[in-house]
Write an enzyme that holds these catalytic residues in place. Structure first.
Site, PDB file in Angstrom:
ATOM      1  CB  ILE A 154      -9.288  11.404   2.497  1.00  0.00           C
ATOM      2  CG1 ILE A 154      -8.147  10.677   3.215  1.00  0.00           C
ATOM      3  CG2 ILE A 154      -9.621  10.740   1.165  1.00  0.00           C
ATOM      4  CD1 ILE A 154      -8.448   9.236   3.585  1.00  0.00           C
ATOM      5  NE  ARG A 231     -12.752   1.710   7.685  1.00  0.00           N
ATOM      6  CZ  ARG A 231     -11.545   2.011   7.223  1.00  0.00           C
ATOM      7  NH1 ARG A 231     -11.379   2.287   5.933  1.00  0.00           N
ATOM      8  NH2 ARG A 231     -10.501   2.054   8.012  1.00  0.00           N
ATOM      9  CD  GLU A 260     -13.488  -3.801   2.698  1.00  0.00           C
ATOM     10  OE1 GLU A 260     -12.368  -3.923   3.189  1.00  0.00           O
ATOM     11  OE2 GLU A 260     -13.983  -2.709   2.400  1.00  0.00           O
ATOM     12  CG  HIS A 278     -10.008  -1.556   1.859  1.00  0.00           C
ATOM     13  ND1 HIS A 278     -10.750  -1.738   2.994  1.00  0.00           N
ATOM     14  CD2 HIS A 278      -9.375  -0.381   2.037  1.00  0.00           C
ATOM     15  CE1 HIS A 278     -10.565  -0.718   3.822  1.00  0.00           C
ATOM     16  NE2 HIS A 278      -9.736   0.114   3.256  1.00  0.00           N
TER      17      HIS A 278
HETATM   18  C1  8YV Z   1      -6.251   0.160   5.587  1.00  0.00           C
HETATM   19  C2  8YV Z   1      -7.625   1.996   5.374  1.00  0.00           C
HETATM   20  O1  8YV Z   1      -5.483   0.492   6.639  1.00  0.00           O
HETATM   21  O2  8YV Z   1      -6.346   3.785   6.120  1.00  0.00           O
HETATM   22  C3  8YV Z   1      -7.355   3.093   6.307  1.00  0.00           C
HETATM   23  O3  8YV Z   1      -8.173   3.266   7.218  1.00  0.00           O
HETATM   24  O4  8YV Z   1      -8.733   1.611   5.197  1.00  0.00           O
HETATM   25  C4  8YV Z   1      -6.524   1.309   4.714  1.00  0.00           C
HETATM   26  O5  8YV Z   1      -5.396   2.076   4.459  1.00  0.00           O
HETATM   27  C5  8YV Z   1      -5.720  -0.951   4.799  1.00  0.00           C
HETATM   28  O6  8YV Z   1      -6.688  -1.893   4.894  1.00  0.00           O
HETATM   29  C6  8YV Z   1      -4.367  -1.455   5.249  1.00  0.00           C
HETATM   30  O7  8YV Z   1      -4.297  -2.819   5.084  1.00  0.00           O
END
Ligand code: 8YV
Length: 312
Positions: A154, A231, A260, A278
């Protein structure tokens, strides 16, 4: 053939729920009592479907003696007790790559929103205050120095996105990436002191917990901005709130938080922070791809085939 029993830790979009229910006997944790699956069901559960923002802790694993696989709808698996899963030979999968672009897009959006104060401008127009004059001038984004904490999949996408804004780019990580055309910093505080904008794309977990604290924020400084699309746990949130309240940093764009979705109410009282619930990966296209990857991993597991995106 009997459908395998699957425990869902949280809901997925309707299309994903329908597809899963056609192949598995779903046990939806949010519909069960506080003790979770009934004692009679626990031995039947062979799979868990979870999300990056939801935990699968040791207590959950302990009551599922025949659990074989945990499929995570998301790339971050820091909320899963990987040590216990590994010790028990439980497979874990996630959904990498498919969400890189969206999370990076949101980092751009949060940086522009925070630095150019887009929510303030929107409120200025809606309130009619424009008739009395313009809001204050803001700093520009393009041409500034961008610091990226965590040049993973990312973070590398974030760097490519921001390179379109004619920015000098530096990054912090455990070690330099040989092929990265950006300046490496082995110290996060030094990167923050250098950067005008610090974007966090670090993985969650113990190794990065509160890695951004008072010292880093002071180094980022009163003209510096923070964007967090990683995070919430990577930031000392009390230090961040104090830095925003005291204008130790100029502002922030945040998509992730501690606790959260019931975040610290002090955030809502600040005019120098842009808040998102999020939503980094929350586009139609990406969530469709994430749901497909969850199902494809589960299908592969129960067919005895190699997993597509294994973590362990
Ligand atoms: C979560 C994310 O999965 O990819 C991740 O680790 O934090 C998000 O894409 C999201 O909360 C899905 O509900």
């Amino acid at each position: 053939m009997m459908k395998p029993d699957l425990l869902m830790m949280g809901s997925y979009p309707d299309g994903d729920m329908e597809a899963l229910s056609s192949a598995y006997r779903l046990h939806k944790l949010w519909e069960l009592g506080s003790d979770g699956p009934a004692v009679s069901i626990r031995p039947l559960i062979r799979a868990i479907a979870t999300r990056g923002d939801l935990g699968v802790d040791a207590q959950t694993l302990e009551i599922l003696p025949h659990l074989e696989i945990i499929a995570c709808y998301g790339v971050g698996v820091d909320a899963i007790d990987l040590d216990m899963a590994r010790a028990r030979g439980i497979r874990v999968t996630n959904t990498p790559e498919v969400l890189n672009g969206d999370v990076a897009d949101l980092a751009i959006g949060l940086a522009l929103a925070a630095m150019r104060r887009i929510p303030t401008g929107d409120a200025h127009v809606r309130s009619g205050a424009w008739a009395k004059g313009n809001p204050p001038l803001t700093p520009r984004l393009h041409g500034k120095k961008l610091g990226i904490a965590g040049l993973g999949r990312i973070g590398s996408t974030v760097a490519r996105r921001f390179s379109g804004f004619d920015m000098d780019i530096g990054y912090f990580g455990r070690s330099p990436h040989e092929d990265a055309p950006y300046r490496f910093f082995d110290d996060l505080t030094a990167l923050a002191a250098w950067a005008d904008l610090l974007v966090l794309t670090l993985p969650g977990g113990a190794a990065t917990q509160k890695i951004v604290g008072k010292e880093v924020l002071q180094a980022l400084g009163p003209e510096g901005y923070l964007v967090n699309v990683s995070r919430g746990t990577t930031v000392d949130e009390e230090a961040l709130l104090q830095a925003l309240e005291a204008r130790t940093i100029a502002g922030a764009g945040l998509d992730v938080f501690w606790n959260e979705p019931r975040i610290d109410p002090r955030f809502a009282r600040l005019d120098n922070v842009v808040l998102q619930p999020h939503l980094g990966s929350a586009t139609i296209e990406t969530r469709r791809a994430m749901g497909q990857l969850v199902r494809d991993n589960l299908t592969a597991h129960f067919a005895g085939l190699p997993l597509l995106t294994p973590v362990i």
